[in-house]
Design a protein around this motif. Structure first.
Motif, mmCIF file in Angstrom:
data_model
loop_
_atom_site.group_PDB
_atom_site.id
_atom_site.type_symbol
_atom_site.label_atom_id
_atom_site.label_comp_id
_atom_site.label_asym_id
_atom_site.label_seq_id
_atom_site.Cartn_x
_atom_site.Cartn_y
_atom_site.Cartn_z
ATOM 1 N N VAL A 10 -11.260 3.657 3.586
ATOM 2 C CA VAL A 10 -10.445 2.867 2.645
ATOM 3 C C VAL A 10 -10.902 3.140 1.141
ATOM 4 O O VAL A 10 -11.796 3.979 0.944
ATOM 5 C CB VAL A 10 -11.100 1.115 2.922
ATOM 6 N N VAL A 36 -6.621 4.903 4.193
ATOM 7 C CA VAL A 36 -6.116 3.898 5.127
ATOM 8 C C VAL A 36 -6.078 2.479 4.217
ATOM 9 O O VAL A 36 -7.245 2.364 3.575
ATOM 10 C CB VAL A 36 -7.086 3.693 6.191
ATOM 11 N N ASP A 38 -4.263 -0.544 5.886
ATOM 12 C CA ASP A 38 -4.411 -1.468 7.097
ATOM 13 C C ASP A 38 -5.084 -0.749 8.198
ATOM 14 O O ASP A 38 -4.659 0.066 8.809
ATOM 15 C CB ASP A 38 -3.006 -1.672 7.491
ATOM 16 N N VAL A 39 -6.584 -1.148 8.285
ATOM 17 C CA VAL A 39 -7.388 -0.469 9.052
ATOM 18 C C VAL A 39 -7.000 -0.773 10.671
ATOM 19 O O VAL A 39 -6.856 0.138 11.554
ATOM 20 C CB VAL A 39 -8.883 -0.891 9.079
ATOM 21 N N VAL A 50 -12.582 4.750 11.246
ATOM 22 C CA VAL A 50 -12.131 4.288 9.992
ATOM 23 C C VAL A 50 -13.413 4.035 9.366
ATOM 24 O O VAL A 50 -14.297 3.159 9.813
ATOM 25 C CB VAL A 50 -11.132 3.390 9.686
ATOM 26 N N ALA A 52 -14.564 1.472 7.067
ATOM 27 C CA ALA A 52 -13.870 0.438 6.541
ATOM 28 C C ALA A 52 -14.860 -0.907 5.929
ATOM 29 O O ALA A 52 -15.983 -0.750 6.242
ATOM 30 C CB ALA A 52 -13.143 -0.184 7.793
ATOM 31 N N VAL A 56 -13.140 -6.377 9.983
ATOM 32 C CA VAL A 56 -11.865 -5.688 9.654
ATOM 33 C C VAL A 56 -10.611 -6.710 9.812
ATOM 34 O O VAL A 56 -10.738 -7.554 11.012
ATOM 35 C CB VAL A 56 -11.685 -4.433 10.706
#
Length: 219
Positions: A10, A36, A38-39, A50, A52, A56
């Protein structure tokens, strides 16, 4: 050569140290890093894991495995001539009456740079924007955001386990089943410390002689 192992990141997150280890260790498996937004959607494509921000959005905790990694400093972002620029940090009360624009895309930052309200974001995100027409200050009493490594519970890809090992600091020769050597029990520790504190006797030092006994006084 096999298909690349794909890791998502992200905005603002830089997994360079783990990427470097992978590329040194897994010479036959290319690693691809992709941005990214939209995880949840990314994990249902070819993206295996990911980096993130947690939690999430759009995913239940039961759907994913998570390794929490670090916390990020929350920032308020404003136009360069905004009053926040004179402070080292601000509080929630200081910005309570400001108009806050959600998000941190270019459209939001353009509005803020024009002097219309403020935005909020992690420090790493602000640094990634590279904007010099904005000023950012930490919000000292706001909770930090947390970054973690996330992957689907039902993903059986063996390279997922390999990347987990890299993130957790396993060496190339270590086994995922190896247990760390247990620390010595407290009693053994205490004995060891006591032994270290004993001072050796100095060589050549004789035992002190007792004082002579007083004789009888003559009359």
């Amino acid at each position: 050569m096999p298909d690349p192992f794909v890791i998502g990141v992200v905005t603002g997150v830089t997994p360079d140290r783990w990427v470097r280890v992978w590329r040194e260790r897994m010479l036959d498996v290319p690693l691809e890093i992709t941005a990214v937004d939209d995880v949840a959607a990314a994990l249902r494509t070819r993206v295996r894991m990911v980096f993130a921000r947690l939690p999430v959005d759009g995913m239940d905790a039961s759907e994913v495995h998570v390794i929490p990694l670090w916390d990020e400093t929350p920032m308020v972002v404003a136009a360069k001539d905004h009053p926040v620029k004179v402070f080292d940090a601000v509080t929630e009360a200081d910005i309570a009456e400001e108009q806050v624009h959600p998000g941190w895309d270019d459209g939001v930052l353009d509005i803020v740079a024009a002097g219309h309200g403020i935005a909020r974001m992690p420090q790493s995100v602000f640094r990634a924007t590279g904007r010099r027409d904005l000023v950012a200050r930490p919000v000292s009493d706001a909770p930090p955001s947390r970054v973690g490594l996330v992957w689907l519970r039902d993903d059986a890809d063996p390279f997922v386990a390999e990347f987990i090992g890299i993130v957790r600091g396993r060496t190339a020769n270590s086994s995922r089943g190896e247990a760390a050597e247990p620390p010595p029990p407290p009693v053994a520790k205490a004995k060891q410390k006591a032994a270290q504190n004993v001072q050796p006797a100095r060589a050549g030092r004789s035992k002190p002689k007792p004082a002579p006994r007083a004789g009888k006084r003559r009359r």
